[in-house]
Design a protein around this motif. Structure first.
Motif, PDB file in Angstrom:
ATOM      1  N   ALA A 191       0.838  -1.207   0.000  1.00 50.64           N
ATOM      2  CA  ALA A 191       0.000   0.000   0.000  1.00 50.64           C
ATOM      3  C   ALA A 191       0.870   1.254   0.000  1.00 50.64           C
ATOM      4  N   GLN A 192       1.943   1.256   0.818  1.00 47.26           N
ATOM      5  CA  GLN A 192       2.862   2.403   0.838  1.00 47.26           C
ATOM      6  C   GLN A 192       3.547   2.570  -0.516  1.00 47.26           C
ATOM      7  N   ILE A 193       4.000   1.475  -1.094  1.00 43.38           N
ATOM      8  CA  ILE A 193       4.683   1.517  -2.383  1.00 43.38           C
ATOM      9  C   ILE A 193       3.740   2.067  -3.448  1.00 43.38           C
ATOM     10  N   ALA A 194       2.511   1.557  -3.459  1.00 41.17           N
ATOM     11  CA  ALA A 194       1.530   2.003  -4.450  1.00 41.17           C
ATOM     12  C   ALA A 194       1.257   3.501  -4.312  1.00 41.17           C
ATOM     13  N   LYS A 195       1.161   3.963  -3.086  1.00 40.30           N
ATOM     14  CA  LYS A 195       0.852   5.383  -2.856  1.00 40.30           C
ATOM     15  C   LYS A 195       1.975   6.281  -3.366  1.00 40.30           C
ATOM     16  N   VAL A 196       3.223   5.983  -3.017  1.00 40.24           N
ATOM     17  CA  VAL A 196       4.321   6.870  -3.417  1.00 40.24           C
ATOM     18  C   VAL A 196       4.662   6.741  -4.901  1.00 40.24           C
ATOM     19  N   CYS A 197       4.410   5.572  -5.471  1.00 42.15           N
ATOM     20  CA  CYS A 197       4.751   5.354  -6.888  1.00 42.15           C
ATOM     21  C   CYS A 197       3.597   5.703  -7.824  1.00 42.15           C
ATOM     22  N   GLY A 198       2.421   5.906  -7.266  1.00 42.10           N
ATOM     23  CA  GLY A 198       1.277   6.261  -8.091  1.00 42.10           C
ATOM     24  C   GLY A 198       0.788   5.118  -8.977  1.00 42.10           C
ATOM     25  N   VAL A 199       0.837   3.900  -8.427  1.00 46.82           N
ATOM     26  CA  VAL A 199       0.357   2.721  -9.161  1.00 46.82           C
ATOM     27  C   VAL A 199      -0.718   2.036  -8.329  1.00 46.82           C
ATOM     28  N   PRO A 200      -1.541   1.213  -8.961  1.00 46.09           N
ATOM     29  CA  PRO A 200      -2.498   0.433  -8.176  1.00 46.09           C
ATOM     30  C   PRO A 200      -1.755  -0.514  -7.231  1.00 46.09           C
ATOM     31  N   GLU A 201      -2.362  -0.812  -6.103  1.00 49.03           N
ATOM     32  CA  GLU A 201      -1.704  -1.674  -5.116  1.00 49.03           C
ATOM     33  C   GLU A 201      -1.348  -3.041  -5.698  1.00 49.03           C
ATOM     34  N   ASN A 202      -2.142  -3.527  -6.631  1.00 47.40           N
ATOM     35  CA  ASN A 202      -1.854  -4.824  -7.258  1.00 47.40           C
ATOM     36  C   ASN A 202      -0.588  -4.787  -8.112  1.00 47.40           C
TER      37      ASN A 202
END
Length: 101
Positions: free
Chosen positions: A51-62
């Motif tokens: 979830a953190q990675i998705a948020k900072v990278c601007g990608v879906p969590e999947n």
């Protein structure tokens, strides 16, 4: 007939531009991931959630694991991807620039 000859060339140019934009998106995602990893405390658990990675990278969590895989492929980090707990436990960071290709 001249117009019909330019259509394939235009389509090829647009596809090339889309590929360049996609590479820029990948580079931005890798930079964002590295920023997140470098912000983690040096001692203690070195893990970040998808979830953190998705948020900072601007990608879906999947797709967060795909960003991590790309970083590992480019030898920017090392660690274990835990798909069950949905975290990346990293053991090593390599301070260098993101790939240019």
């Amino acid at each position: 007939t001249a117009l019909l000859r330019t259509v394939p060339a235009l389509a090829e140019a647009m596809a090339s531009e889309d590929a360049l934009l996609a590479k820029d998106d990948v580079r931005r995602g890798l930079r964002a991931l590295l920023g997140l990893l470098f912000a983690c405390p040096e001692h203690g658990p070195r893990a970040v959630s998808f979830a953190q990675i998705a948020k900072v990278c601007g990608v879906p969590e999947n797709d967060a694991d795909l960003v991590v895989i790309r970083a590992i492929e480019n030898k920017l980090t090392e660690g274990l991807i835990d798909g069950v707990d949905r975290v990346f436990r990293f053991t090593k960071l390599v301070p260098r620039s993101t790939p240019s290709d």
